[in-house]
Structure formats: C-alpha cells, structure tokens
Motif scaffolding. Structure first.
Motif, PDB file in Angstrom:
ATOM      1  N   LYS A  37      51.140  34.275  33.238  1.00 63.14           N
ATOM      2  CA  LYS A  37      51.635  35.584  33.297  1.00 63.14           C
ATOM      3  C   LYS A  37      50.619  36.673  33.601  1.00 63.14           C
ATOM      4  O   LYS A  37      50.264  36.530  31.949  1.00 63.14           O
ATOM      5  N   LYS A  38      50.585  38.079  33.866  1.00 59.33           N
ATOM      6  CA  LYS A  38      50.152  38.665  33.701  1.00 59.33           C
ATOM      7  C   LYS A  38      50.274  39.950  32.641  1.00 59.33           C
ATOM      8  O   LYS A  38      50.967  40.462  32.742  1.00 59.33           O
ATOM      9  N   LEU A  39      50.233  40.106  31.115  1.00 58.66           N
ATOM     10  CA  LEU A  39      50.885  40.644  30.392  1.00 58.66           C
ATOM     11  C   LEU A  39      49.774  42.444  30.873  1.00 58.66           C
ATOM     12  O   LEU A  39      50.491  43.173  29.471  1.00 58.66           O
ATOM     13  N   GLY A  40      48.895  42.481  31.154  1.00 57.61           N
ATOM     14  CA  GLY A  40      47.702  43.207  30.540  1.00 57.61           C
ATOM     15  C   GLY A  40      46.706  43.664  31.906  1.00 57.61           C
ATOM     16  O   GLY A  40      46.537  41.981  32.709  1.00 57.61           O
ATOM     17  N   ILE A  43      45.242  33.078  28.196  1.00 58.12           N
ATOM     18  CA  ILE A  43      44.373  32.408  28.635  1.00 58.12           C
ATOM     19  C   ILE A  43      43.477  32.612  28.425  1.00 58.12           C
ATOM     20  O   ILE A  43      42.738  34.068  29.112  1.00 58.12           O
ATOM     21  N   VAL A  44      41.932  32.023  29.017  1.00 59.17           N
ATOM     22  CA  VAL A  44      40.574  32.981  28.502  1.00 59.17           C
ATOM     23  C   VAL A  44      39.372  32.035  29.440  1.00 59.17           C
ATOM     24  O   VAL A  44      37.728  32.685  28.934  1.00 59.17           O
ATOM     25  N   LEU A  45      39.729  30.937  29.265  1.00 56.12           N
ATOM     26  CA  LEU A  45      38.668  29.810  29.899  1.00 56.12           C
ATOM     27  C   LEU A  45      39.745  29.281  31.122  1.00 56.12           C
ATOM     28  O   LEU A  45      40.460  28.474  30.826  1.00 56.12           O
ATOM     29  N   THR A  90      36.824  33.291  37.345  1.00 54.74           N
ATOM     30  CA  THR A  90      38.094  33.442  38.243  1.00 54.74           C
ATOM     31  C   THR A  90      39.131  33.759  37.975  1.00 54.74           C
ATOM     32  O   THR A  90      38.729  34.424  37.172  1.00 54.74           O
ATOM     33  N   GLU A  91      39.952  34.447  39.356  1.00 56.05           N
ATOM     34  CA  GLU A  91      40.361  35.270  39.114  1.00 56.05           C
ATOM     35  C   GLU A  91      42.127  35.146  39.331  1.00 56.05           C
ATOM     36  O   GLU A  91      42.550  34.644  40.407  1.00 56.05           O
ATOM     37  N   TYR A  92      42.404  35.036  38.623  1.00 54.81           N
ATOM     38  CA  TYR A  92      43.990  35.073  38.585  1.00 54.81           C
ATOM     39  C   TYR A  92      44.766  36.927  38.416  1.00 54.81           C
ATOM     40  O   TYR A  92      44.880  37.242  37.320  1.00 54.81           O
ATOM     41  N   LEU A  93      45.556  36.458  39.366  1.00 54.89           N
ATOM     42  CA  LEU A  93      46.708  38.280  38.992  1.00 54.89           C
ATOM     43  C   LEU A  93      45.657  38.857  39.107  1.00 54.89           C
ATOM     44  O   LEU A  93      45.815  40.216  38.081  1.00 54.89           O
ATOM     45  N   GLY A  94      44.740  39.131  39.599  1.00 55.37           N
ATOM     46  CA  GLY A  94      43.554  40.603  39.667  1.00 55.37           C
ATOM     47  C   GLY A  94      43.301  40.541  37.447  1.00 55.37           C
ATOM     48  O   GLY A  94      42.120  41.415  37.514  1.00 55.37           O
ATOM     49  N   VAL A  95      43.141  39.894  36.832  1.00 51.64           N
ATOM     50  CA  VAL A  95      42.168  39.294  36.056  1.00 51.64           C
ATOM     51  C   VAL A  95      41.585  38.060  35.828  1.00 51.64           C
ATOM     52  O   VAL A  95      41.843  37.565  36.249  1.00 51.64           O
ATOM     53  N   ARG A  96      40.440  38.387  35.467  1.00 43.23           N
ATOM     54  CA  ARG A  96      39.030  37.344  35.886  1.00 43.23           C
ATOM     55  C   ARG A  96      38.521  36.867  34.485  1.00 43.23           C
ATOM     56  O   ARG A  96      38.652  37.587  33.416  1.00 43.23           O
ATOM     57  N   ILE A  97      38.640  36.085  34.665  1.00 43.73           N
ATOM     58  CA  ILE A  97      38.154  34.698  32.967  1.00 43.73           C
ATOM     59  C   ILE A  97      37.178  34.307  33.718  1.00 43.73           C
ATOM     60  O   ILE A  97      36.915  33.599  34.589  1.00 43.73           O
ATOM     61  N   PRO A  98      36.089  33.652  32.734  1.00 48.74           N
ATOM     62  CA  PRO A  98      35.285  32.632  32.412  1.00 48.74           C
ATOM     63  C   PRO A  98      35.639  31.554  32.996  1.00 48.74           C
ATOM     64  O   PRO A  98      36.233  30.908  32.527  1.00 48.74           O
ATOM     65  N   HIS A  99      34.703  30.695  34.051  1.00 51.36           N
ATOM     66  CA  HIS A  99      35.110  29.630  34.540  1.00 51.36           C
ATOM     67  C   HIS A  99      33.406  28.835  34.758  1.00 51.36           C
ATOM     68  O   HIS A  99      32.843  29.252  34.372  1.00 51.36           O
ATOM     69  N   ILE A 100      34.004  27.381  33.807  1.00 54.20           N
ATOM     70  CA  ILE A 100      33.318  26.661  33.169  1.00 54.20           C
ATOM     71  C   ILE A 100      33.666  25.191  34.784  1.00 54.20           C
ATOM     72  O   ILE A 100      34.638  25.108  34.811  1.00 54.20           O
TER      73      ILE A 100
END
Length: 305
Positions: free
Chosen positions: A182-185, A226-228, A251-261
């Motif tokens: 879920k995208k909260l912001g 989710i941050v990773l 990686t991008e989900y719902l326009g939110v980019r988070i670090p990918h490993i």
C-alpha cells in the motif's frame, strides 16, 4: 477508485448514530477528516466536501453562540454540499439543530465519546490505509530488527524457509505468498497480508504452519513499512566479488522506489544472516555511516602516517 462507506466507519469506531440513517451507504473517498471553520462564515472556495466533517467543542460552541437564524444559515450552507457525514466528538449533547438538518438531507450524523484530537488521529490513520493505492505481489514480507523487508524470487527458491529461519532468530513475520503493498505517501510503502493468509507460512515438505501458534504473538505483526527489496536468486559462478561497496540499485512499486539487493543462494550459505546484515547496513546508512568510507579513511590515514 477505493472508497469507504459511512457504515464501515460507524462499525470500525463504534459510533453512535444520531440522524441520517438513510445515508449510511454514502462513501468517503478522501483520507483526511475536515473541521469546518471558514465555512461557518461563508467562505467555501476550498471546502473539501468529499471528506468526513468533524465537529469538536470549538465548532459546536461557536454555533451555540449564534442566534437561531445565523445557526441555521451556517449549518445549512455546509449541509447543502452533502458531505459524506458529520461526526461530533467528546459526546456533545446540545446539537438538535444538527439532527434536524442531517435527517432532512439524509446525511449521517454520528457521535463519539473520544476527544477531537484523539478521534481525528485514529480516523485519519484508518482512512489513509483503507484508501491507499495498493497492489499484490508474490513474495514474503518480514520485519528484521524493526526494518521491513520484501523477499522475492522464483517459486521454490527458499523465500518461506528463509523467513522461517528469521522468525526463529527473533524477527517478525508479516506475510507469505501474497504480499499486499500500500502506498501511504510519496516515499512510504506499507507491506501487509491479505487477511486470508494472515499468520500462515507455507513450508515445502512440512505444509502450512501458524506462526503465532508455534512461536507466539511476538513472532508476527500485521504490517510493516517496506524499506528493502531483497531478491533471492540462484548462484552464479564468478558473478559475485568481494566489493567494498555494492553499486546501489532500486526497485519501484506504486511509484515508490526502494533499495534492491540480490542475494545468491548456495548450499551452506547463511542467507538469513545476510539479510540481517543487509538490514543493519541499511539502518547505519540512514544514520550517515558507510563502512566502505570508514575503511578507505583508515587506509588514507595509514598511508599518511
């Protein structure tokens, strides 16, 4: 577009229905509640008519100080925009004029014993999550030392088994197989389950286990930020080197980019331990610490001595 009915709010917060029962099917489409202020003096240019209208002691006291004609004018001006509902806080009683208008227009008038600040905080939190854009993804979600992680990889690669190891090490399980994001912001991504799979973890050769029944309430939590994004992948010879610092990817989900490993698997490799290290490393980076920079600084200092 996602919506929440007034009936849902009434049930969720155990609100008392005072008037407008015919309008309980009305829908809320915006996440934050509104407290009418300027609207009482006739300024409606930016009136968020599709939000829940909350009336606290300040608003009710102001209305009670008006004479009857002014009070009817102020309330009538707001009611004609047909907001989803009105909610009166702090159990306030002197509101017969509100009941009359809401009953006539079919707008639910509800009441709570909670204070305005407490209620709006809870209401906004609920609506933000309920109305947030969302998507489902195949994977596992865990919380490692307070850090939300999405585990991905092809079916059968060991995501659930890795999550089980992390649970046994004291970390928390959130979701298996289907993870709801879920995208909260703009930069906030929440991971949770889909209710059906709540608390269940599927382990090959073992079957379903109930994490809470086996490991206790502390082994599970309903949601996490989710941050990773960690992908479990098959081992590739010569693909990994002992780098001082891995090139950042995301990686991008719902326009939110988070670090990918990417974590490559090999018999005997402590995958759960690597995930713990990745989580702790991410946390240190948020504090401004880089092990690679620290290491290079020591080398430079040694060369200069």
């Amino acid at each position: 577009m996602k919506v929440v009915t007034v009936q849902t709010l009434m049930n969720q917060f155990k609100l008392e229905l005072l008037a407008g029962e015919a309008g309980l099917a009305r829908t809320v489409t915006r996440p934050r509640a509104h407290r009418p202020g300027l609207e009482f003096v006739g300024y409606f240019d930016y009136f968020p008519m599709n939000r829940v209208q909350v009336l606290g002691r300040k608003e009710i006291t102001y209305l009670l100080k008006q004479d009857l004609d002014e009070r009817e004018l102020h309330i009538g001006n707001i009611v004609k925009y047909h907001p989803p509902c009105f909610i009166v806080t702090s159990g306030q009683q002197e509101i017969p004029y509100l009941k009359l208008f809401c009953e006539q227009e079919g707008i639910p008038l509800l009441r709570t014993e909670e204070t305005t600040t407490e209620f709006i905080s809870r209401l906004d939190g609920f609506l933000t999550k309920a109305l947030a854009p969302e998507m489902s993804i195949h994977g596992v979600c865990v919380n490692v030392s307070g850090i939300g992680i999405l585990l991905r990889g092809r079916s059968g690669i060991g995501k659930s088994e890795t999550a089980h190891t992390l649970i046994r090490r004291g970390h928390r399980f959130v979701a298996d197989d289907i993870v709801v994001l879920k995208k909260l912001g703009p930069a906030t991504l929440l991971g949770t389950h889909n209710e059906t799979t709540r608390e269940f973890l599927a382990l090959r050769s073992i079957g379903l286990i109930n994490v809470v029944r086996q490991y206790g309430r502390r082994a599970f939590q309903d949601e996490t930020r989710i941050v990773l994004d960690i992908e479990l992948a098959p081992w590739q010879d010569q693909a990994l080197n002992n780098q001082l610092e891995v090139v950042p990817q995301d990686t991008e989900y719902l326009g939110v980019r988070i670090p990918h490993i990417e974590v490559q698997l090999q018999p005997g490799r402590d995958v759960a331990g690597l995930i713990e290290a990745a989580a702790n490393n991410w946390y240190l980076k948020q504090l401004g610490y880089s092990a690679a920079e620290d290491f290079m600084k020591r080398i430079e200092e040694g060369m200069g001595s």
